[in-house]
Design an enzyme around this catalytic site. Structure first.
Site, PDB file in Angstrom:
ATOM      1  CE  LYS A 133      24.530  58.735  20.283  1.00 23.17           C
ATOM      2  NZ  LYS A 133      24.514  60.056  20.695  1.00 23.17           N
ATOM      3  CD  GLU A 170      22.155  57.855  23.556  1.00 21.18           C
ATOM      4  OE1 GLU A 170      23.016  57.967  22.673  1.00 21.18           O
ATOM      5  OE2 GLU A 170      21.207  58.643  23.664  1.00 21.18           O
ATOM      6  CD1 TRP A 209       9.224  56.844  26.909  1.00 15.23           C
ATOM      7  CD2 TRP A 209       9.150  58.424  28.481  1.00 15.23           C
ATOM      8  NE1 TRP A 209      10.376  56.772  27.633  1.00 15.23           N
ATOM      9  CE2 TRP A 209      10.369  57.719  28.597  1.00 15.23           C
ATOM     10  CE3 TRP A 209       8.892  59.455  29.385  1.00 15.23           C
ATOM     11  CZ2 TRP A 209      11.321  58.014  29.569  1.00 15.23           C
ATOM     12  CZ3 TRP A 209       9.842  59.755  30.356  1.00 15.23           C
ATOM     13  CH2 TRP A 209      11.044  59.036  30.426  1.00 15.23           C
ATOM     14  CD  GLU A 256      27.427  61.980  21.493  1.00 13.02           C
ATOM     15  OE1 GLU A 256      27.173  62.282  22.673  1.00 13.02           O
ATOM     16  OE2 GLU A 256      26.541  61.670  20.684  1.00 13.02           O
ATOM     17  CG  HIS A 265      44.976  59.774  37.990  1.00 16.10           C
ATOM     18  ND1 HIS A 265      45.926  60.053  38.946  1.00 16.10           N
ATOM     19  CD2 HIS A 265      45.444  60.311  36.845  1.00 16.10           C
ATOM     20  CE1 HIS A 265      46.913  60.759  38.400  1.00 16.10           C
ATOM     21  NE2 HIS A 265      46.633  60.923  37.122  1.00 16.10           N
ATOM     22  CB  CYS A 289       2.826  61.599  24.880  1.00 12.35           C
ATOM     23  SG  CYS A 289       2.920  61.112  26.596  1.00 12.35           S
ATOM     24  NE  ARG A 315       6.153  64.327  20.605  1.00 15.58           N
ATOM     25  CZ  ARG A 315       6.824  65.445  20.812  1.00 15.58           C
ATOM     26  NH1 ARG A 315       7.716  65.833  19.941  1.00 15.58           N
ATOM     27  NH2 ARG A 315       6.597  66.185  21.869  1.00 15.58           N
ATOM     28  CE  LYS A 326      15.956  62.712  18.342  1.00 13.24           C
ATOM     29  NZ  LYS A 326      17.382  62.332  18.379  1.00 13.24           N
ATOM     30  CG  ASN A 366       3.542  65.842  24.933  1.00 16.20           C
ATOM     31  OD1 ASN A 366       4.170  65.274  25.821  1.00 16.20           O
ATOM     32  ND2 ASN A 366       4.110  66.618  24.032  1.00 16.20           N
ATOM     33  N   GLY A 367       2.425  66.009  28.308  1.00 19.68           N
ATOM     34  CA  GLY A 367       2.833  66.969  29.327  1.00 19.68           C
ATOM     35  C   GLY A 367       2.532  66.420  30.709  1.00 19.68           C
TER      36      GLY A 367
HETATM   37  C1  G6P Z   1      17.570  62.666  25.393  1.00 20.86           C
HETATM   38  C2  G6P Z   1      17.935  62.081  24.036  1.00 20.86           C
HETATM   39  C3  G6P Z   1      19.372  62.462  23.693  1.00 20.86           C
HETATM   40  C4  G6P Z   1      19.546  63.972  23.749  1.00 20.86           C
HETATM   41  C5  G6P Z   1      19.100  64.545  25.094  1.00 20.86           C
HETATM   42  C6  G6P Z   1      19.017  66.055  25.051  1.00 20.86           C
HETATM   43  O1  G6P Z   1      18.332  62.038  26.383  1.00 20.86           O
HETATM   44  O2  G6P Z   1      17.800  60.677  24.056  1.00 20.86           O
HETATM   45  O3  G6P Z   1      19.685  61.992  22.399  1.00 20.86           O
HETATM   46  O4  G6P Z   1      20.881  64.291  23.527  1.00 20.86           O
HETATM   47  O5  G6P Z   1      17.787  64.075  25.417  1.00 20.86           O
HETATM   48  O6  G6P Z   1      18.010  66.407  24.145  1.00 20.86           O
HETATM   49  P1  G6P Z   1      17.914  67.791  23.404  1.00 20.86           P
HETATM   50  O7  G6P Z   1      16.688  67.664  22.546  1.00 20.86           O
HETATM   51  O8  G6P Z   1      17.757  68.830  24.464  1.00 20.86           O
HETATM   52  O9  G6P Z   1      19.153  67.968  22.617  1.00 20.86           O
END
Ligand code: G6P
Length: 602
Positions: free
Chosen positions: A481, A484, A74, A477, A500, A2, A27, A597, A100-101
């Site tokens: 993307k 996501e 969140w 990656e 395979h 949060c 957040r 995030k 937050n936590g």
């Molecule tokens: C979440 C984010 C990703 C990120 C991952 C690891 O899933 O949405 O974009 O790569 O966390 O986060 P960090 O802050 O540890 O790189």
């Protein structure tokens, strides 16, 4: 997971808090709320929904008072709804707080408090804190004492903002394993989970450490230890972040802005690390057993790092998702182990837990982090910063390419210390790295073409991304993307694996995106593209070789680049493709559904 913001001064608190919450929305954004205080009482408004919508619905900007705290949520305990939104209060309504936590022992505290007659309104772990303070107030001489006594009973992680109706000159902020930073103004003070929340007003900051709390008034602040109440002197730092860096700068989305910032970010990462990697390489040279731990995009950066480390430094790191490492590798970690943790936020719960485990076992821990002062930097023995600046879009972009920059620099320096690669080759790579920002600029010019390509692909349901060697993580990656933000199913895999199993899924028109920089396996990859094409796949290749023109239905022309440096420019078109597909499908790429995030829960 949060965001918290607090303000005390002469301005209408609600205005500062609403602005701060908008900057903290990355957040978490399933609900939000504000409490302000004037001489009379506390005023609370909260609900489920995005901030903009709540500002209208709850008339958040009409709240009176020059002190207050706000929260964007969140959900972790209790579904996102109006009642579970923060702030939470005690029975009297005089204590209000945002959190937050996670409070691990909340269930047992709640039982005890229920038995003592407290009435709970929400399903959250947070609400127990307000009631616990209320309970402690009965036997304390001051609110501060009651707060301290209550907080010492909590197990878990918490950053808190607390307001008490009967103390109109102050707010309280607490940090324990969740981030919190104070912003020091002139006749006004701030606190937030992250600097951009108050950067418009001040760039003078104090990072609280775990187990510390701050008593903050408009003209004063005192920082104390939670355990003893003892005063702690802490320096005021100047944040290098500007407001412009933390805002969209005219782009429709943060993600697009952040993709376009990559040349600058990579340059900063290079400049910021020239000395730091030398020092780090010297410190880690003795370690032969190396683990790299990370999650999500940072994990993919680790996978790229593996190729660079093994090619240059002849060290073969084991790259593991932090969530797996913790449970599978415990017995293998000792004083002769190096653990490299990669984390943008420095807050990812699994990565932090893996780091703590490594420390406990006596391993050396090196962190590659973007957020200065974050928890990971406090656990690590040494930290290298990515210097990417704040990344607001949930999907990581510039923090990925800067992680790659730092890993490349570290591998080069390590190879130099170990003497495993010729100086000539290392110099060539260093020069090549300095040119990467220009290559990325060149690739960014494909933006319009990639948007056009996205228009033709917008109704596709599955994508495959393939690569070989160092390009396998780029394929992974690229697929991540797309998943996501566009919500299209995608797989990233080594091209050799295609036969395979995945080949069975190829039908007429299924896009297969080949990451095909020139290098020792390009011929093999071209063969794989042909196999996919023969099954009706729509083939899209990224590369600079003439041969690709003959096989791929679409070629995204890339500038020639050393294969070891290719993951940086090659991810950029894949970021842009995902971005445009997300926008064309009507999604908000900055705030993908179900994702956040910083994943601060395991
Ligand atoms: C979440 C984010 C990703 C990120 C991952 C690891 O899933 O949405 O974009 O790569 O966390 O986060 P960090 O802050 O540890 O790189």
């Amino acid at each position: 997971m949060c965001g918290i913001i607090g303000y005390i001064g002469e301005r209408p608190a609600c205005e500062v808090i609403v602005k701060g919450l908008k900057r903290l929305e990355y957040r978490g954004y399933d609900s939000a709320g504000i409490v302000t205080g004037d001489e009379e009482a506390l005023h609370i408004r909260k609900g489920a929904g995005r901030i903009d919508e709540l500002v209208e619905r709850l008339k958040l900007l009409e709240l009176p008072g020059k002190r207050g705290i706000g929260h964007t949520r969140w959900a972790t305990h209790g579904v996102p709804n109006d009642i579970n939104a923060h702030p939470h209060t005690d029975c009297s309504g005089k204590v209000a707080l945002v959190h937050n936590g996670i409070i691990e022992n909340y269930a047992e505290i709640r039982e005890e408090l229920l038995a003592k007659g407290h009435r709970f309104k929400s399903d959250t772990d947070t609400e127990v804190i307000a009631h616990l303070i209320e309970e402690e107030l009965k036997s304390s001489e001051s609110f501060e004492e009651a707060m301290r006594k209550a907080l010492l009973k909590l197990k878990g992680s918490f950053a808190l903002g607390i307001i008490y109706a009967e103390e109109p000159d102050r707010l309280y902020f607490v940090r324990n394993e969740s981030p919190l930073v104070l912003g020091i103004g002139d006749g006004e003070n701030f606190a937030a989970s992250d600097v951009p929340a108050f950067l418009e007003y001040t760039n003078r900051v104090i990072f609280l450490d775990d187990g510390e709390y701050a008593v903050v008034g408009k003209d004063f602040y005192v920082i104390k230890k939670l355990a003893t109440g003892e005063v702690v002197e802490k320096p005021v730092d100047e944040s290098g972040w500007t407001l412009e860096m933390a805002e969209k700068s005219g782009y429709p989305h943060f993600m697009l802005k952040e993709i376009h910032e990559q040349p600058r970010a990579i340059r900063d990462a290079i400049h910021g690390n020239i000395d730091a990697v030398k020092k780090a390489a010297g410190e880690i040279a003795r370690y032969e057993k190396i683990f790299v731990v990370a999650m999500g995009t940072s994990y993919h950066a680790g996978l790229v790092g593996k190729y660079i480390f093994q090619r240059l430094a002849k060290r073969i790191p084991i790259v593991e998702e932090a969530s797996e490492f913790r449970y599978e590798f415990e017995d293998l970690i000792d004083e002769d182990t190096l653990v490299i943790a990669i984390t943008q936020s420095g807050e990812t719960a699994d990565t932090l837990a893996a780091m703590k485990l490594a420390k406990k076992k006596g391993a050396k821990v090196l962190a590659i982090v973007n957020v200065v002062g974050s928890m990971a930097t406090r656990i690590a023995d040494l930290t290298l910063y990515t210097h990417a600046g704040p990344e607001i879009g949930v999907a990581a972009t510039k923090t990925y390419t800067t992680q790659l920059t730092v890993l490349t620099m570290l591998a080069i320096e390590l190879a130099r210390v170990l003497g495993t690669t010729s100086e000539e080759r290392l110099k060539e790579l260093e020069e090549g790295l300095r040119e990467v920002p220009e290559l990325v600029e060149e690739v960014l010019r494909h933006d319009a073409a990639l948007r056009e390509l996205a228009e033709n692909l917008v109704n596709k349901r599955d994508f495959f991304y393939i690569g070989r060697g160092i390009s396998v993580p780029t394929a992974m990656e690229g697929a991540l993307k797309l998943k996501e933000i566009s919500y299209i199913h995608a797989e990233g895999l080594s091209a050799g694996e295609l036969k395979h199993g995945p080949l069975a899924l190829l039908e007429e028109g299924v896009p297969v995106v080949a990451v095909a920089p020139s290098g020792k396996t390009l011929d093999k990859l071209i063969g794989n593209i042909e196999e996919a094409k023969a099954r009706g796949a729509l083939t899209i290749a990224l590369g600079s070789s003439e041969a690709l023109k003959r096989v791929a239905d679409t070629l995204i022309e890339m500038p020639p680049v050393d294969e070891l440096l290719s993951p940086m420019p090659y991810i950029v078109p894949l970021q842009l493709l995902a971005y445009h597909l997300a926008v064309l499908r009507g999604n908000d790429p900055d705030k993908p559904r179900n994702l956040a995030k910083s994943v601060t829960v395991e």
